[in-house]
Design an enzyme around this catalytic site. Sequence first.
Site, short mmCIF file in Angstrom:
data_model
loop_
_atom_site.label_atom_id
_atom_site.label_comp_id
_atom_site.label_asym_id
_atom_site.label_seq_id
_atom_site.Cartn_x
_atom_site.Cartn_y
_atom_site.Cartn_z
N LEU A 1 0.88 -1.19 0.01
CA LEU A 1 0.00 -0.19 -0.03
C LEU A 1 0.86 1.42 0.01
O LEU A 1 1.85 1.31 0.73
CB LEU A 1 -0.93 0.03 1.48
CG LEU A 1 -1.58 1.41 1.56
CD1 LEU A 1 -2.60 1.76 0.63
CD2 LEU A 1 -2.29 1.06 3.00
N SER A 2 0.56 2.25 -0.92
CA SER A 2 1.26 3.54 -0.77
C SER A 2 2.90 3.40 -0.84
O SER A 2 3.20 3.02 -2.03
CB SER A 2 0.85 4.26 0.51
OG SER A 2 1.25 5.74 0.44
#
Length: 327
Positions: free
Chosen positions: A152-153
């Site tokens: 994520l991210s």
Amino acid sequence: MTQTRAAHPRIAVLVTLLVALIAAVLTPGRAAAASLQEVTGFGSNPGALKMYRYVPDGLPAGRPVVVALHGCTQNASGYGTGSGWTQLADRWGFSVVLPQQQSANNPSSCFNWFQTGDIARGQGEAASLAQMVDRQLTDVSGDRGRVYVTGLSAGGGMTAVLMAAYPEKFAAGGVVAGLPYGCAQAAGSPYVCMYVGATQTPKQWGDRVRAARPGYAGPWPTLTVLHGTADYTVKPVNMTDLVEQWTDVHGADQAPDVSDIVAGYPHQVFRDAGGRAVVETYAITGMGHGQPVDPGSGGEQCGTAGAYMLDVNLCAAYRLGRAWGLG
């Protein structure tokens, strides 16, 4: 005598509960709950990362391995459970490597997807993560042909790094609200990359990947991207750039071969000349910055809602796992 009679129903209830508990534990096909373990001494660890892993009790040899990279301000344990990956590991039978950033490397606990010294093959955090994969495969006798990476991210940005710098180790990658490989270098700044995007042609994007592993002829990992359309931390243009980068690497064009709706959201599939699906996208309409989850006990549900874990009735880990043939 009255006290003895009153005790009988309570004893019966306790016996019934105990029998039910034993039956649940012994039910065939039910994986026993394991716990997160820290692994030390997994290599020279030039990126000074920590390695954790989740291995379901009784996991047989030859099973897949998933590397799951947390986002900024998160940690390995919280991401493993919140995203649903440990839940799916028990359900489908695979192990999970959960790397953890240290504050000495990045004060916000972000993986350094933008630092040149951390994204090159054989260097920094990328090399540490590759060493974790090798250690895990050895320890659990995992299937070297079925290793997957997702995050994520900042973890999504590092997912693209591993796909580019160590393509021979990964069958596929899943980038959630992340960025293409070399984006900070192309844009001149990680913040320009995040908030505006980098101006590159598909070939220029693809060339950055090819330069990360000189002379490598393939096969390249396939890619799935999930991104919120209302993400103002990592703009959705980064999903477009990821598509351009990896379709070019795979020799596919930028026109989707499938455009449909999955779980209420626009979904596209891009195929190479041989008809193989090499890039897949989910545009999560109205979602901000975070990991899509769908808490519950249903067959397609997983994850737990929380900070940057957004309940949008679609679990990213489930969709990735199905795309990779894990369940």
